[in-house]
Design a protein around this motif. Sequence first.
Motif, short mmCIF file in Angstrom:
data_model
loop_
_atom_site.label_atom_id
_atom_site.label_comp_id
_atom_site.label_asym_id
_atom_site.label_seq_id
_atom_site.Cartn_x
_atom_site.Cartn_y
_atom_site.Cartn_z
N LEU A 289 0.85 -1.18 0.00
CA LEU A 289 0.00 0.00 0.00
C LEU A 289 0.89 1.24 0.00
O LEU A 289 1.89 1.27 0.72
N TYR A 290 0.54 2.27 -0.79
CA TYR A 290 1.39 3.45 -0.87
C TYR A 290 0.60 4.71 -1.18
O TYR A 290 -0.36 4.69 -1.93
N PRO A 291 1.02 5.85 -0.60
CA PRO A 291 0.56 7.15 -1.08
C PRO A 291 1.46 7.57 -2.24
O PRO A 291 2.59 7.06 -2.37
N LEU A 292 0.99 8.50 -3.06
CA LEU A 292 1.83 8.96 -4.17
C LEU A 292 1.70 10.47 -4.34
O LEU A 292 0.68 11.06 -3.99
N ALA A 293 2.74 11.06 -4.86
CA ALA A 293 2.77 12.48 -5.23
C ALA A 293 3.66 12.61 -6.45
O ALA A 293 4.67 11.91 -6.56
N GLY A 294 3.29 13.48 -7.39
CA GLY A 294 4.11 13.60 -8.58
C GLY A 294 3.66 14.69 -9.52
O GLY A 294 2.89 15.58 -9.16
N LEU A 295 4.19 14.60 -10.75
CA LEU A 295 3.92 15.58 -11.79
C LEU A 295 3.15 14.93 -12.93
O LEU A 295 3.34 13.75 -13.23
N ASN A 296 2.31 15.71 -13.59
CA ASN A 296 1.55 15.27 -14.74
C ASN A 296 1.73 16.28 -15.86
O ASN A 296 1.71 17.48 -15.62
N TRP A 297 1.91 15.78 -17.07
CA TRP A 297 2.02 16.63 -18.25
C TRP A 297 1.07 16.06 -19.29
O TRP A 297 1.17 14.88 -19.65
N ALA A 298 0.13 16.86 -19.78
CA ALA A 298 -0.85 16.41 -20.77
C ALA A 298 -0.67 17.22 -22.05
O ALA A 298 -0.45 18.43 -22.01
N VAL A 299 -0.79 16.52 -23.18
CA VAL A 299 -0.64 17.15 -24.50
C VAL A 299 -1.87 16.78 -25.33
O VAL A 299 -2.17 15.60 -25.51
N GLN A 300 -2.57 17.81 -25.82
CA GLN A 300 -3.72 17.59 -26.71
C GLN A 300 -3.65 18.63 -27.81
O GLN A 300 -3.67 19.83 -27.54
N SER A 301 -3.54 18.15 -29.05
CA SER A 301 -3.33 19.03 -30.21
C SER A 301 -2.10 19.88 -29.94
O SER A 301 -1.02 19.36 -29.79
N LYS A 302 -2.26 21.19 -29.83
CA LYS A 302 -1.11 22.06 -29.56
C LYS A 302 -1.14 22.60 -28.13
O LYS A 302 -0.41 23.52 -27.80
N ASN A 303 -2.00 22.04 -27.29
CA ASN A 303 -2.12 22.48 -25.91
C ASN A 303 -1.29 21.60 -24.98
O ASN A 303 -1.42 20.37 -25.01
N ASN A 304 -0.46 22.20 -24.15
CA ASN A 304 0.33 21.50 -23.14
C ASN A 304 -0.16 21.96 -21.78
O ASN A 304 -0.32 23.16 -21.55
N ARG A 305 -0.38 21.01 -20.88
CA ARG A 305 -0.85 21.35 -19.55
C ARG A 305 -0.04 20.60 -18.51
O ARG A 305 0.25 19.42 -18.67
N LEU A 306 0.32 21.30 -17.44
CA LEU A 306 1.12 20.73 -16.35
C LEU A 306 0.28 20.66 -15.10
O LEU A 306 -0.51 21.57 -14.82
N GLY A 307 0.45 19.58 -14.32
CA GLY A 307 -0.31 19.43 -13.09
C GLY A 307 0.48 18.66 -12.05
O GLY A 307 1.57 18.15 -12.32
N ALA A 308 -0.07 18.58 -10.85
CA ALA A 308 0.52 17.83 -9.75
C ALA A 308 -0.43 16.70 -9.37
O ALA A 308 -1.64 16.87 -9.34
N ASN A 309 0.13 15.51 -9.10
CA ASN A 309 -0.65 14.33 -8.74
C ASN A 309 -0.60 14.11 -7.23
O ASN A 309 0.45 14.27 -6.61
N LEU A 310 -1.72 13.69 -6.66
CA LEU A 310 -1.78 13.31 -5.25
C LEU A 310 -2.80 12.19 -5.12
O LEU A 310 -3.93 12.33 -5.58
N GLY A 311 -2.37 11.06 -4.55
CA GLY A 311 -3.28 9.93 -4.45
C GLY A 311 -2.66 8.76 -3.74
O GLY A 311 -1.80 8.92 -2.86
N GLY A 312 -3.06 7.56 -4.14
CA GLY A 312 -2.55 6.35 -3.52
C GLY A 312 -2.84 5.14 -4.37
O GLY A 312 -3.56 5.22 -5.37
N GLY A 313 -2.26 4.02 -3.95
CA GLY A 313 -2.46 2.80 -4.71
C GLY A 313 -2.03 1.58 -3.94
O GLY A 313 -1.59 1.66 -2.79
N VAL A 314 -2.15 0.45 -4.61
CA VAL A 314 -1.78 -0.83 -4.03
C VAL A 314 -1.25 -1.73 -5.14
O VAL A 314 -1.71 -1.66 -6.28
N THR A 315 -0.24 -2.55 -4.81
CA THR A 315 0.22 -3.61 -5.72
C THR A 315 0.08 -4.94 -4.99
O THR A 315 0.17 -5.00 -3.76
N PHE A 316 -0.15 -5.98 -5.76
CA PHE A 316 -0.29 -7.32 -5.20
C PHE A 316 0.50 -8.29 -6.05
O PHE A 316 0.26 -8.41 -7.25
N ASP A 317 1.48 -8.98 -5.43
CA ASP A 317 2.31 -9.96 -6.14
C ASP A 317 1.52 -11.22 -6.45
O ASP A 317 0.93 -11.82 -5.55
N ILE A 318 1.54 -11.62 -7.72
CA ILE A 318 0.96 -12.90 -8.12
C ILE A 318 2.04 -13.97 -8.03
O ILE A 318 1.80 -15.05 -7.53
#
Length: 144
Positions: free
Chosen positions: A87-116
């Motif tokens: 289980l982990y919290p996360l923080a980071g950067l996001n960059w989105a590109v659509q046509s000629k528009n570039n947008r920058l953002g910050a990520n905040l959230g969490g997640g989980v991984t499970f080994d098979i």
Amino acid sequence: MRNAVKILLVLSTVYLTGAFAEPRGWGIGLGSFDGDFGAHARKDFMFGEVQQFEVVVQGGLYNQNKWTGRFDADFHYIFTPDSSFRLYPLAGLNWAVQSKNNRLGANLGGGVTFDINSETRLFIEAKYVAGDWDGFAFTGGIYF
């Protein structure tokens, strides 16, 4: 000029992550950003002797009225590094590109991984992207 600074910031993050971390597996997944669906690929890099820290770099294509490229670099702090259920919290950067528009953002959230098994694991993440293009993202997939 602003676009060049954004691109330099993303490329620097990717380069520095690879220089100081131990690479781990590749992953693929499906996701949703504010109700628009897409697919992405990701790569993680582990830090520390007990591998309690990681940076995940991912890129994907989402259909938001037009095709949108989304690129993320997220830092994870893993609460249970020795477990098959991480289980982990996360923080980071996001960059989105659509046509000629570039947008920058910050990520905040969490997640989980499970080994098979030793080579394969599943992941689920939820995060809020704040910035030029606000929205909620939910992704899930598999590492191999």
